[in-house]
Design an enzyme around this catalytic site. Structure first.
Site, PDB file in Angstrom:
ATOM      1  N   LYS A 123      -6.482   5.775  11.132  1.00 35.07           N
ATOM      2  CA  LYS A 123      -7.842   5.439  11.596  1.00 35.07           C
ATOM      3  C   LYS A 123      -7.766   5.229  13.101  1.00 35.07           C
ATOM      4  O   LYS A 123      -7.755   4.097  13.578  1.00 35.07           O
ATOM      5  CB  LYS A 123      -8.252   4.107  10.960  1.00 35.07           C
ATOM      6  CG  LYS A 123      -9.234   4.187   9.835  1.00 35.07           C
ATOM      7  CD  LYS A 123      -9.730   2.783   9.544  1.00 35.07           C
ATOM      8  CE  LYS A 123      -9.811   2.514   8.084  1.00 35.07           C
ATOM      9  NZ  LYS A 123     -10.250   1.153   7.775  1.00 35.07           N
ATOM     10  N   GLY A 172       0.767  -1.241   0.000  1.00 32.36           N
ATOM     11  CA  GLY A 172       0.000   0.000   0.000  1.00 32.36           C
ATOM     12  C   GLY A 172       0.797   1.289   0.000  1.00 32.36           C
ATOM     13  O   GLY A 172       0.326   2.311  -0.485  1.00 32.36           O
ATOM     14  N   ASP A 197      -4.103   1.320  11.256  1.00 29.19           N
ATOM     15  CA  ASP A 197      -5.456   0.934  11.650  1.00 29.19           C
ATOM     16  C   ASP A 197      -5.355   0.375  13.079  1.00 29.19           C
ATOM     17  O   ASP A 197      -5.321   1.145  14.030  1.00 29.19           O
ATOM     18  CB  ASP A 197      -5.899  -0.099  10.598  1.00 29.19           C
ATOM     19  CG  ASP A 197      -7.327  -0.565  10.731  1.00 29.19           C
ATOM     20  OD1 ASP A 197      -8.088   0.049  11.463  1.00 29.19           O
ATOM     21  OD2 ASP A 197      -7.680  -1.572  10.082  1.00 29.19           O
ATOM     22  N   PHE A 223     -13.914   1.847   5.605  1.00 28.24           N
ATOM     23  CA  PHE A 223     -12.956   1.150   4.758  1.00 28.24           C
ATOM     24  C   PHE A 223     -12.659   2.006   3.534  1.00 28.24           C
ATOM     25  O   PHE A 223     -13.568   2.440   2.830  1.00 28.24           O
ATOM     26  CB  PHE A 223     -13.465  -0.228   4.337  1.00 28.24           C
ATOM     27  CG  PHE A 223     -12.383  -1.023   3.673  1.00 28.24           C
ATOM     28  CD1 PHE A 223     -11.429  -1.681   4.435  1.00 28.24           C
ATOM     29  CD2 PHE A 223     -12.286  -1.074   2.294  1.00 28.24           C
ATOM     30  CE1 PHE A 223     -10.394  -2.384   3.831  1.00 28.24           C
ATOM     31  CE2 PHE A 223     -11.249  -1.773   1.676  1.00 28.24           C
ATOM     32  CZ  PHE A 223     -10.312  -2.429   2.444  1.00 28.24           C
ATOM     33  N   VAL A 224     -11.374   2.279   3.308  1.00 27.75           N
ATOM     34  CA  VAL A 224     -10.980   3.161   2.209  1.00 27.75           C
ATOM     35  C   VAL A 224     -10.082   2.424   1.222  1.00 27.75           C
ATOM     36  O   VAL A 224      -9.468   1.418   1.567  1.00 27.75           O
ATOM     37  CB  VAL A 224     -10.234   4.414   2.738  1.00 27.75           C
ATOM     38  CG1 VAL A 224     -11.142   5.271   3.586  1.00 27.75           C
ATOM     39  CG2 VAL A 224      -8.971   4.032   3.510  1.00 27.75           C
ATOM     40  N   GLU A 267       4.276   4.394   5.265  1.00 23.70           N
ATOM     41  CA  GLU A 267       3.156   3.439   5.253  1.00 23.70           C
ATOM     42  C   GLU A 267       1.875   4.144   4.781  1.00 23.70           C
ATOM     43  O   GLU A 267       1.709   5.353   4.980  1.00 23.70           O
ATOM     44  CB  GLU A 267       3.010   2.867   6.680  1.00 23.70           C
ATOM     45  CG  GLU A 267       1.774   2.074   6.993  1.00 23.70           C
ATOM     46  CD  GLU A 267       1.606   0.784   6.206  1.00 23.70           C
ATOM     47  OE1 GLU A 267       1.870   0.785   4.998  1.00 23.70           O
ATOM     48  OE2 GLU A 267       1.154  -0.212   6.807  1.00 23.70           O
TER      49      GLU A 267
HETATM   50  P1  IMP Z   1      -3.089  -2.508  10.925  1.00 18.19           P
HETATM   51  O1  IMP Z   1      -2.054  -3.580  11.124  1.00 18.19           O
HETATM   52  O2  IMP Z   1      -4.432  -2.940  11.417  1.00 18.19           O
HETATM   53  O3  IMP Z   1      -2.678  -1.150  11.451  1.00 18.19           O
HETATM   54  O4  IMP Z   1      -3.346  -2.394   9.389  1.00 18.19           O
HETATM   55  C1  IMP Z   1      -2.481  -1.859   8.528  1.00 18.19           C
HETATM   56  C2  IMP Z   1      -2.660  -2.460   7.149  1.00 18.19           C
HETATM   57  O5  IMP Z   1      -4.009  -2.870   6.915  1.00 18.19           O
HETATM   58  C3  IMP Z   1      -2.354  -1.419   6.125  1.00 18.19           C
HETATM   59  O6  IMP Z   1      -1.031  -1.531   5.692  1.00 18.19           O
HETATM   60  C4  IMP Z   1      -3.328  -1.704   5.011  1.00 18.19           C
HETATM   61  O7  IMP Z   1      -2.716  -2.576   4.085  1.00 18.19           O
HETATM   62  C5  IMP Z   1      -4.473  -2.433   5.662  1.00 18.19           C
HETATM   63  N1  IMP Z   1      -5.651  -1.578   5.871  1.00 18.19           N
HETATM   64  C6  IMP Z   1      -6.132  -1.082   7.033  1.00 18.19           C
HETATM   65  N2  IMP Z   1      -7.251  -0.353   6.848  1.00 18.19           N
HETATM   66  C7  IMP Z   1      -7.470  -0.376   5.524  1.00 18.19           C
HETATM   67  C8  IMP Z   1      -8.469   0.237   4.687  1.00 18.19           C
HETATM   68  O8  IMP Z   1      -9.406   0.955   5.121  1.00 18.19           O
HETATM   69  N3  IMP Z   1      -8.359  -0.004   3.357  1.00 18.19           N
HETATM   70  C9  IMP Z   1      -7.354  -0.765   2.811  1.00 18.19           C
HETATM   71  N4  IMP Z   1      -6.413  -1.337   3.556  1.00 18.19           N
HETATM   72  C10 IMP Z   1      -6.469  -1.148   4.896  1.00 18.19           C
END
Ligand code: IMP
Length: 175
Positions: free
Chosen positions: A130, A43, A102, A151-152, A98
């Site tokens: 987020k 991403g 999330d 969700f984006v 990054e």
């Molecule tokens: P985390 O480990 O939950 O912080 O998530 C991080 C990863 O989840 C990011 O690198 C994204 O690839 C994916 N991600 C989290 N939220 C979204 C979203 O709303 N859309 C697309 N990918 C997301």
């Protein structure tokens, strides 16, 4: 792509303006240094590509790949390293780039990995935050935009099926 399913949350023009400011700030902070920029794949590739073009310093690019989502729109909590760096990071100033934070699990895992290689410094910049969904505290130097719990995709992020990364705007799926 069917645009009936989503709304533009952050336009390409706003994204570019935010990145321009961040690039100026990072250019000052790292002035005179030779740094290593690490986009986190997949991403982070688009954000990093625009950000480095707004940074007027000597830098090298390395890549790290992490996967945490699979085909779902909710984090599994499981982080897998899918690609590793090739340069030694020991003693280097590292900027991790990054797309979105999330739960914070992915960045926590990746930051720990980088720190285990003894860089001189580590800063993390993210395009989107987020905050409402955070599960672990994670050290972020700058985030360009705070977003609500939706969700984006677009601008490097995929729509959970692997598509949509090429949209120039960041869009949110309609509830
Ligand atoms: P985390 O480990 O939950 O912080 O998530 C991080 C990863 O989840 C990011 O690198 C994204 O690839 C994916 N991600 C989290 N939220 C979204 C979203 O709303 N859309 C697309 N990918 C997301």
């Amino acid at each position: 792509m069917n645009s009936n399913n989503w709304d533009v949350l952050i336009s390409s023009a706003r994204i570019q303006e935010g990145i321009r400011k961040l690039g100026l700030e990072l250019t000052e902070i790292y002035s005179g240094k030779k740094i290593v920029v690490i986009p986190l794949l997949r991403g982070g590739f688009m954000f990093a590509a625009d950000l480095v073009r707004n940074m007027n310093i000597d830098l090298q690019i390395e890549f790290l790949g992490a996967a945490s989502y699979g085909e779902q729109t909710k984090s599994s909590g499981e982080v897998r390293l899918t690609l590793d760096t090739t340069l030694p990071l020991s003693g280097r100033d590292v900027l991790l780039v990054e797309d979105i934070v999330d739960t914070g699990l992915t960045l926590t895992y990746i930051q720990k990995l980088i720190k285990s290689r003894n860089p001189a410094s580590l800063r993390t910049v993210v395009m989107l935050d987020k905050k409402a969904r955070r599960q672990v505290d994670v050290d972020i130097y700058r985030c360009v935009f705070d977003i609500p719990d939706r969700f984006v995709f677009g601008y490097g992020l995929d729509n959970s099926g692997g598509f949509g990364r090429n949209l120039p705007d960041i869009v949110a799926i309609k509830d």
